[in-house]
Design a protein around this motif. Structure first.
Motif, PDB file in Angstrom:
ATOM      1  N   PRO A  29       0.798  -1.238   0.000  1.00 31.98           N
ATOM      2  CA  PRO A  29       0.000   0.000   0.000  1.00 31.98           C
ATOM      3  C   PRO A  29       0.826   1.281   0.000  1.00 31.98           C
ATOM      4  O   PRO A  29       0.493   2.238  -0.697  1.00 31.98           O
ATOM      5  N   GLU A  30       1.908   1.312   0.766  1.00 37.25           N
ATOM      6  CA  GLU A  30       2.741   2.518   0.825  1.00 37.25           C
ATOM      7  C   GLU A  30       3.380   2.819  -0.528  1.00 37.25           C
ATOM      8  O   GLU A  30       3.731   3.957  -0.818  1.00 37.25           O
ATOM      9  N   PHE A  31       3.538   1.798  -1.330  1.00 32.77           N
ATOM     10  CA  PHE A  31       4.107   1.977  -2.657  1.00 32.77           C
ATOM     11  C   PHE A  31       3.021   2.309  -3.676  1.00 32.77           C
ATOM     12  O   PHE A  31       3.185   3.217  -4.487  1.00 32.77           O
ATOM     13  N   THR A  32       1.888   1.589  -3.636  1.00 38.91           N
ATOM     14  CA  THR A  32       0.845   1.805  -4.643  1.00 38.91           C
ATOM     15  C   THR A  32       0.307   3.225  -4.612  1.00 38.91           C
ATOM     16  O   THR A  32      -0.026   3.782  -5.656  1.00 38.91           O
ATOM     17  N   MET A  33       0.241   3.822  -3.433  1.00 50.40           N
ATOM     18  CA  MET A  33      -0.308   5.177  -3.343  1.00 50.40           C
ATOM     19  C   MET A  33       0.562   6.212  -4.064  1.00 50.40           C
ATOM     20  O   MET A  33       0.101   7.311  -4.367  1.00 50.40           O
ATOM     21  N   GLN A  34       1.780   5.837  -4.392  1.00 47.81           N
ATOM     22  CA  GLN A  34       2.681   6.751  -5.090  1.00 47.81           C
ATOM     23  C   GLN A  34       2.556   6.669  -6.610  1.00 47.81           C
ATOM     24  O   GLN A  34       3.073   7.532  -7.319  1.00 47.81           O
ATOM     25  N   TYR A  35       1.887   5.627  -7.124  1.00 50.96           N
ATOM     26  CA  TYR A  35       1.741   5.525  -8.582  1.00 50.96           C
ATOM     27  C   TYR A  35       0.319   5.196  -9.026  1.00 50.96           C
ATOM     28  O   TYR A  35      -0.008   5.316 -10.191  1.00 50.96           O
ATOM     29  N   TRP A  36      -0.555   4.768  -8.122  1.00 50.54           N
ATOM     30  CA  TRP A  36      -1.920   4.356  -8.481  1.00 50.54           C
ATOM     31  C   TRP A  36      -2.905   5.467  -8.133  1.00 50.54           C
ATOM     32  O   TRP A  36      -3.914   5.250  -7.467  1.00 50.54           O
ATOM     33  N   GLY A  37      -2.620   6.668  -8.542  1.00 47.57           N
ATOM     34  CA  GLY A  37      -3.530   7.781  -8.305  1.00 47.57           C
ATOM     35  C   GLY A  37      -3.803   8.031  -6.836  1.00 47.57           C
ATOM     36  O   GLY A  37      -4.890   8.473  -6.477  1.00 47.57           O
ATOM     37  N   GLY A  38      -2.850   7.736  -5.992  1.00 48.06           N
ATOM     38  CA  GLY A  38      -2.999   7.967  -4.566  1.00 48.06           C
ATOM     39  C   GLY A  38      -3.698   6.857  -3.810  1.00 48.06           C
ATOM     40  O   GLY A  38      -3.859   6.943  -2.599  1.00 48.06           O
ATOM     41  N   ALA A  39      -4.115   5.800  -4.488  1.00 46.11           N
ATOM     42  CA  ALA A  39      -4.849   4.707  -3.833  1.00 46.11           C
ATOM     43  C   ALA A  39      -3.891   3.693  -3.214  1.00 46.11           C
ATOM     44  O   ALA A  39      -2.896   3.316  -3.816  1.00 46.11           O
TER      45      ALA A  39
END
Length: 163
Positions: A29-39
């Motif tokens: 999650p800490e990584f996805t929020m940086q490339y998945w539109g903040g999600a």
């Protein structure tokens, strides 16, 4: 029952990284929020588990984890809450991760299960714009360590610093 079309969406990119780093980027999650539109993609990543794309300012997608084979394969269903409540079937996303030489990873996304109606056609068009933006942001983040500056609903969020 809603008819499913044979429409598919395939996208492949090449990233200078390792298969494990790509897999971790897809599931942390800490990584996805940086490339998945903040999600933040939240799940325990076991087959049958709930997957939620959490964003504090909007509803995002939900799904069910189907396949988890680190670091080469990940698959889950993909739908919005409104679509689920309306009884529309979820689509399916599958990531395939493989080495491409010694320093590069080939990441392919296969998105299937679009309905054979106007809504399914629109979903397919939307996915055709969404996946390239998301995966370009993922590639940039993995290769540079810095999120891709993206506008609006694609804007990254920075993880909170943990004390």
């Amino acid at each position: 029952m809603t008819e499913i079309s044979d429409r598919t969406y395939v996208y492949t990119t090449y990233i200078r990284t390792t298969p494990q780093q790509v897999f971790d980027a897809l599931t942390t999650p800490e990584f996805t929020m940086q490339y998945w539109g903040g999600a933040e993609l939240r799940s325990d990543w076991t087959p049958g588990a709930l997957l939620e794309a959490y964003h504090p300012e909007r509803d995002d997608f939900i799904g069910e984890v189907l396949v988890v084979e680190p670091p080469t394969r990940l698959s889950y269903t993909f739908t919005g809450r409104a679509e689920q409540e309306a009884g529309r079937p979820a689509t399916t996303v599958e990531f395939t991760i493989s080495p491409f030489g010694d320093e590069v990873v080939k990441l392919s996304v296969l998105h299937t299960g679009f309905t054979a109606d106007a809504k399914g056609e629109q979903d397919h068009r939307d996915i055709g714009e969404g996946w390239p933006a998301i995966l370009s942001a993922l590639k940039t983040l993995l290769e540079s360590g810095t999120p891709l500056p993206s506008p609006g609903h694609l804007a990254p969020r920075t993880p909170a610093t943990r004390a």
